[in-house]
Design an enzyme around this catalytic site. Structure first.
Site, PDB file in Angstrom:
ATOM      1  N   TYR A 200      63.769  45.625  44.143  1.00 26.19           N
ATOM      2  CA  TYR A 200      63.172  47.456  44.528  1.00 26.19           C
ATOM      3  C   TYR A 200      64.140  48.102  45.245  1.00 26.19           C
ATOM      4  O   TYR A 200      63.806  49.277  45.572  1.00 26.19           O
ATOM      5  CB  TYR A 200      61.736  47.200  45.251  1.00 26.19           C
ATOM      6  CG  TYR A 200      60.698  46.656  44.254  1.00 26.19           C
ATOM      7  CD1 TYR A 200      60.140  47.141  43.156  1.00 26.19           C
ATOM      8  CD2 TYR A 200      60.194  45.409  44.796  1.00 26.19           C
ATOM      9  CE1 TYR A 200      59.273  46.574  42.285  1.00 26.19           C
ATOM     10  CE2 TYR A 200      59.214  44.796  43.708  1.00 26.19           C
ATOM     11  CZ  TYR A 200      58.668  45.351  42.559  1.00 26.19           C
ATOM     12  OH  TYR A 200      57.770  44.741  41.910  1.00 26.19           O
TER      13      TYR A 200
ATOM     14  N   HIS B 112      58.532  53.649  37.143  1.00 26.93           N
ATOM     15  CA  HIS B 112      58.592  52.362  37.776  1.00 26.93           C
ATOM     16  C   HIS B 112      60.093  52.194  38.262  1.00 26.93           C
ATOM     17  O   HIS B 112      61.024  52.656  37.841  1.00 26.93           O
ATOM     18  CB  HIS B 112      58.265  51.067  36.785  1.00 26.93           C
ATOM     19  CG  HIS B 112      57.043  51.204  36.265  1.00 26.93           C
ATOM     20  ND1 HIS B 112      55.840  50.673  36.880  1.00 26.93           N
ATOM     21  CD2 HIS B 112      56.646  51.826  34.821  1.00 26.93           C
ATOM     22  CE1 HIS B 112      54.693  50.995  36.211  1.00 26.93           C
ATOM     23  NE2 HIS B 112      55.267  51.279  35.104  1.00 26.93           N
TER      24      HIS B 112
END
Length: 152
Positions: free
Chosen positions: A25, A102
Site C-alpha cells: 500500500y 484500489h
C-alpha cells in the site's frame, strides 16, 4: 453555479495506511492522500468530502448521502469490495457517477480479492496505481461531472 462536490469514501483499515503493509500500500498516510486530493480538487474547481470508516453501515449511509449531496463518488471500499452485498445495493441505487478505487492491483493478489461486489454497479474502476489512483480518480470524476453538466 455552485462548485461540484465529490465524495471520497474510504473503507476499513485505510486509516492504517503508511504503516500497514507498505510493500503493498505504500508509505503515504490517509492524511497525506487527503491533502493531495484537496490540492487536485482545487485545481479542478471541485469540492471534496473525504471520509474513512471501519464500519460497513456507516459507509453505506455515506453512499446514500452522496446520492443527494454530491455530483460524483469515489469509493475505496477496501475489504468490503469483496464481501458486501449491502454496499453493492446502495451503490446500485446511487444515481451519480461512481468510481471504484484500489491502491493495489486486486487482480494480481490473492484469489479472494479478484471478485469485487462493487465493480458491476460503478461507472469505472481504477486499481494498481498506488495512492496516485486517488488523483487519477478525481481527474476522472471531473470529466464525468463536466460531461453530465453538458448533457443537462
Amino acid at each position: 453555479m455552485t462548485t461540484p462536490k465529490v465524495f471520497i469514501l474510504n473503507g476499513p483499515n485505510l486509516n492504517l495506511l503508511g504503516v500497514r503493509e507498505p510493500a503493498v500500500y505504500g508509505h503515504d498516510t490517509l492524511s497525506q492522500i487527503e491533502e493531495r486530493c484537496i490540492a487536485r480538487a482545487s485545481a479542478k474547481n471541485l469540492m471534496i468530502d473525504f471520509r474513512q470508516t471501519n464500519t460497513e453501515g456507516e459507509l453505506i449511509d455515506w453512499v446514500h448521502e452522496a446520492n443527494g449531496g454530491a455530483q460524483a463518488l469515489i469509493l475505496n471500499a477496501a475489504g468490503y469490495s469483496h464481501t458486501s452485498v449491502a454496499l453493492h445495493d446502495a451503490l446500485k441505487a446511487c444515481a451519480i457517477p461512481k468510481i471504484e478505487l484500489h491502491i493495489s492491483n486486486i487482480h494480481a493478489r490473492e484469489a479472494f480479492r479478484h471478485k469485487s461486489m462493487v465493480s458491476p454497479v460503478v461507472t469505472g474502476l481504477i486499481c494498481g496505481f498506488g495512492t496516485d489512483g486517488y488523483v487519477m480518480a478525481l481527474d476522472a470524476a471531473a470529466r464525468l461531472i463536466e460531461k453530465s453538466l453538458k448533457n443537462q
